[in-house]
Write an enzyme that holds these catalytic residues in place. Structure first.
Site, PDB file in Angstrom:
ATOM      1  N   ALA A  35       0.836  -1.209   0.000  1.00  0.00           N
ATOM      2  CA  ALA A  35       0.000   0.000   0.000  1.00  0.00           C
ATOM      3  C   ALA A  35       0.871   1.259   0.000  1.00  0.00           C
ATOM      4  CB  ALA A  35      -0.903  -0.002   1.230  1.00  0.00           C
ATOM      5  N   ASP A  36       0.386   2.318  -0.642  1.00  0.00           N
ATOM      6  CA  ASP A  36       1.039   3.624  -0.522  1.00  0.00           C
ATOM      7  C   ASP A  36       0.174   4.518   0.368  1.00  0.00           C
ATOM      8  OD1 ASP A  36      -1.053   4.577  -2.078  1.00  0.00           O
ATOM      9  OD2 ASP A  36       0.137   4.783  -3.898  1.00  0.00           O
ATOM     10  N   SER A  37       0.623   5.767   0.568  1.00  0.00           N
ATOM     11  CA  SER A  37      -0.078   6.627   1.527  1.00  0.00           C
ATOM     12  C   SER A  37      -1.526   6.891   1.122  1.00  0.00           C
ATOM     13  CB  SER A  37       0.675   7.950   1.693  1.00  0.00           C
ATOM     14  OG  SER A  37       0.763   8.615   0.457  1.00  0.00           O
ATOM     15  N   ASP A  39      -3.387   4.747  -0.549  1.00  0.00           N
ATOM     16  CA  ASP A  39      -4.131   3.514  -0.251  1.00  0.00           C
ATOM     17  C   ASP A  39      -4.583   3.506   1.210  1.00  0.00           C
ATOM     18  OD1 ASP A  39      -3.945   2.143  -2.754  1.00  0.00           O
ATOM     19  OD2 ASP A  39      -1.847   1.689  -2.332  1.00  0.00           O
TER      20      ASP A  39
END
Lengths: 78, 247
Positions: A35-37, A39
């Site tokens: 996940a990224d920020s 997400d």
């Protein structure tokens, strides 16, 4: 497994497009599930909607694993 | 190219001069529209003028924060669950030399032109992120770049839109959401019709193209930025001003 855990895992699988087996309680959203920020923001909003809880920014910052999310929701849902 | 069939759009200030041209331009490419404005009668009349199928009117007073926050969900529901395109077009002026400018004149312009646009993008980003597609276009102004005496509030609001769009473009690019601006120069509209002839002539003399622009000139740029083809363009401002300012 608790009902909250099931629903949390389902949301994670849907939003991150990962395989259900990978979504263990110890899995870290960023390190293990990719996940990224953005997400994380999406997941937090999805949890808020699904469980009718409010997850303030300082609490959201502390949620790094699937288990963290389940614990927070169980403690705060009405 | 630039086919918008199957896409939905929310356009604010849609019954105004530039806004109505933008709405017509998007509809002509096949988009279904939610048109917004504060004057309900004018908006309903415009919806009739727009014709076609599936367009809806969603009136809103953009100086009312709660109403603004409710606008995107209303539009999404009225459009059947999607919002592909958001056009922040609505804008107001309260011109005055800075030393004479009242707090209220400053606040009103910032609230409608800048804050409402932020609130709408924030609300639209949610469904757009889920869709993995979105196009945000905010209408700024050449004076956001060049300044203009008597318009400290308006120029600040328009320059603010540009900076905000660049930040949001970076936040949302990975989700196939682009955030851009179109900066009109002097365009024939209710806002420029009220200028005295002498001032209009002085203005025209500064425009290499030799004439004021039209709403259609602006609409063409918006249609481009709203299209799938413009997917690699984000955080940008297209200046449509007949060459009066080259940036």
């Amino acid at each position: 497994m608790s009902e909250t855990a099931d629903r949390v895992k389902k949301i994670v699988v849907e939003h991150l497009g990962v395989e259900a087996e990978k979504v263990t309680e110890d899995a870290s959203f960023i390190d293990d599930l990719g996940a990224d920020s953005l997400d994380i923001v999406e997941l937090v909003m999805a949890f808020e909607e699904e469980f009718g809880v409010e997850i303030p920014d300082d609490a959201a910052e502390k949620i790094s694993t699937v288990k963290d999310a389940i614990t927070y929701i169980d403690e705060h849902k009405g | 190219m630039f086919d918008l069939t199957g896409m939905t759009a929310l356009v604010t200030g849609a019954s105004g001069g530039i806004g109505s041209a933008i709405a017509k331009g998007l509809a002509a490419q096949g988009a279904r529209l939610a048109v917004s404005g504060s004057n309900v009668a004018k908006l309903e009349a415009f919806l009739g003028e727009l014709g076609g199928e599936g367009h809806v009117a969603v009136p809103c007073d953009l100086s009312d924060a709660a109403a603004v926050d409710a606008l995107v969900p209303q539009a999404v529901e009225a459009l059947g669950g999607r919002i592909d395109i958001l056009v922040n077009n609505a804008g107001v002026t309260r011109d005055n030399l800075a030393m004479r400018m009242k707090d209220d004149e400053w606040d009103q312009v910032i609230r409608v032109n800048l804050e409402a646009a932020f609130r709408l993008i924030r609300a639209a980003a949610k469904p757009m992120m889920k869709q993995r597609f979105g196009r945000v276009v905010s209408i700024t102004s050449v004076v956001g770049q060049t300044g203009n005496p008597g318009q400290a509030n308006y120029a600040a609001s328009k320059a603010g839109l540009v900076g905000m769009s660049k930040a949001l473009a970076q936040e949302l690019a990975s989700r196939n959401i682009t955030v851009n601006c179109v900066a009109p120069g002097f365009i024939r509209s209710a806002m420029t019709d009220v200028l005295p002839d002498a001032q209009k002539q002085a203005l025209t003399a500064r425009i290499p193209a030799g004439d004021l622009g039209t709403g259609e000139d602006i609409a063409a740029a918006v249609v481009y930025l709203a299209s799938k083809e413009a997917g690699y363009v984000t955080g940008q401002t297209i200046h449509v001003n007949g060459g009066m300012a080259m940036v």
